[in-house]
Design a protein around this motif. Structure first.
Motif, PDB file in Angstrom:
ATOM      1  N   THR A  53      11.558  44.734   1.287  1.00 11.19           N
ATOM      2  CA  THR A  53      12.816  44.084   0.949  1.00 11.19           C
ATOM      3  C   THR A  53      13.950  44.699   1.753  1.00 11.19           C
ATOM      4  OG1 THR A  53      13.176  45.597  -0.887  1.00 11.19           O
ATOM      5  CG2 THR A  53      12.086  43.516  -1.384  1.00 11.19           C
ATOM      6  N   SER A  54      14.917  43.881   2.066  1.00  7.41           N
ATOM      7  CA  SER A  54      16.074  44.313   2.836  1.00  7.41           C
ATOM      8  C   SER A  54      17.263  43.434   2.472  1.00  7.41           C
ATOM      9  CB  SER A  54      15.793  44.188   4.338  1.00  7.41           C
ATOM     10  OG  SER A  54      16.991  44.352   5.077  1.00  7.41           O
ATOM     11  N   TYR A  55      18.400  44.058   2.323  1.00 11.49           N
ATOM     12  CA  TYR A  55      19.626  43.312   2.059  1.00 11.49           C
ATOM     13  C   TYR A  55      19.861  42.283   3.157  1.00 11.49           C
ATOM     14  CZ  TYR A  55      24.606  42.309   2.001  1.00 11.49           C
ATOM     15  OH  TYR A  55      25.817  41.670   2.010  1.00 11.49           O
ATOM     16  N   TYR A  56      19.539  42.641   4.387  1.00  9.66           N
ATOM     17  CA  TYR A  56      19.814  41.778   5.525  1.00  9.66           C
ATOM     18  C   TYR A  56      18.857  40.591   5.641  1.00  9.66           C
ATOM     19  CZ  TYR A  56      22.985  45.463   6.801  1.00  9.66           C
ATOM     20  OH  TYR A  56      24.003  46.376   6.791  1.00  9.66           O
ATOM     21  N   PHE A  57      17.765  40.630   4.918  1.00  6.16           N
ATOM     22  CA  PHE A  57      16.798  39.541   4.961  1.00  6.16           C
ATOM     23  C   PHE A  57      16.584  38.924   3.585  1.00  6.16           C
ATOM     24  CE2 PHE A  57      15.814  42.116   8.686  1.00  6.16           C
ATOM     25  CZ  PHE A  57      15.713  41.148   9.665  1.00  6.16           C
ATOM     26  N   THR A  58      17.594  38.937   2.750  1.00  4.19           N
ATOM     27  CA  THR A  58      17.460  38.418   1.391  1.00  4.19           C
ATOM     28  C   THR A  58      17.258  36.908   1.359  1.00  4.19           C
ATOM     29  OG1 THR A  58      19.861  38.297   1.189  1.00  4.19           O
ATOM     30  CG2 THR A  58      18.770  40.259   0.283  1.00  4.19           C
ATOM     31  N   HIS A  59      17.652  36.211   2.383  1.00  3.46           N
ATOM     32  CA  HIS A  59      17.558  34.743   2.380  1.00  3.46           C
ATOM     33  C   HIS A  59      16.364  34.230   3.164  1.00  3.46           C
ATOM     34  CE1 HIS A  59      21.380  34.684   0.400  1.00  3.46           C
ATOM     35  NE2 HIS A  59      21.919  35.367   1.380  1.00  3.46           N
TER      36      HIS A  59
END
Length: 80
Positions: A53-59
């Motif tokens: 998980t990554s904030y930058y790939f949440t979508h």
């Protein structure tokens, strides 16, 4: 992420082997950083596979259906 301005970096420490490097993400336009204790290829594979998980790939699930993450679709017909 296309058009988002995010950057991936490696944190390289003296004496560390490449598989020990940390992957860093920066939004490109601000002070936020995210660190992942994995190589860049391991990190990206984890994002694509849905195990990281990554904030930058949440979508990413909005762009790629989780059912299609492992499906290979060639762009041209096979010549065989």
């Amino acid at each position: 992420m296309e058009g988002a301005g995010h950057f991936l970096y490696w944190l390289v420490r003296p004496g560390a082997e490449p598989e020990e490097w940390t992957t860093l993400l920066n939004e490109g336009r601000g002070p936020l950083w995210e660190a992942h204790p994995a190589s860049c290829s391991e990190f990206l594979l984890g994002v694509v596979a849905g195990t990281t998980t990554s904030y930058y790939f949440t979508h990413i699930d909005d762009m790629v259906d989780p059912e299609d993450r492992y499906r290979f679709r060639p762009t041209s017909p096979s010549s065989v």
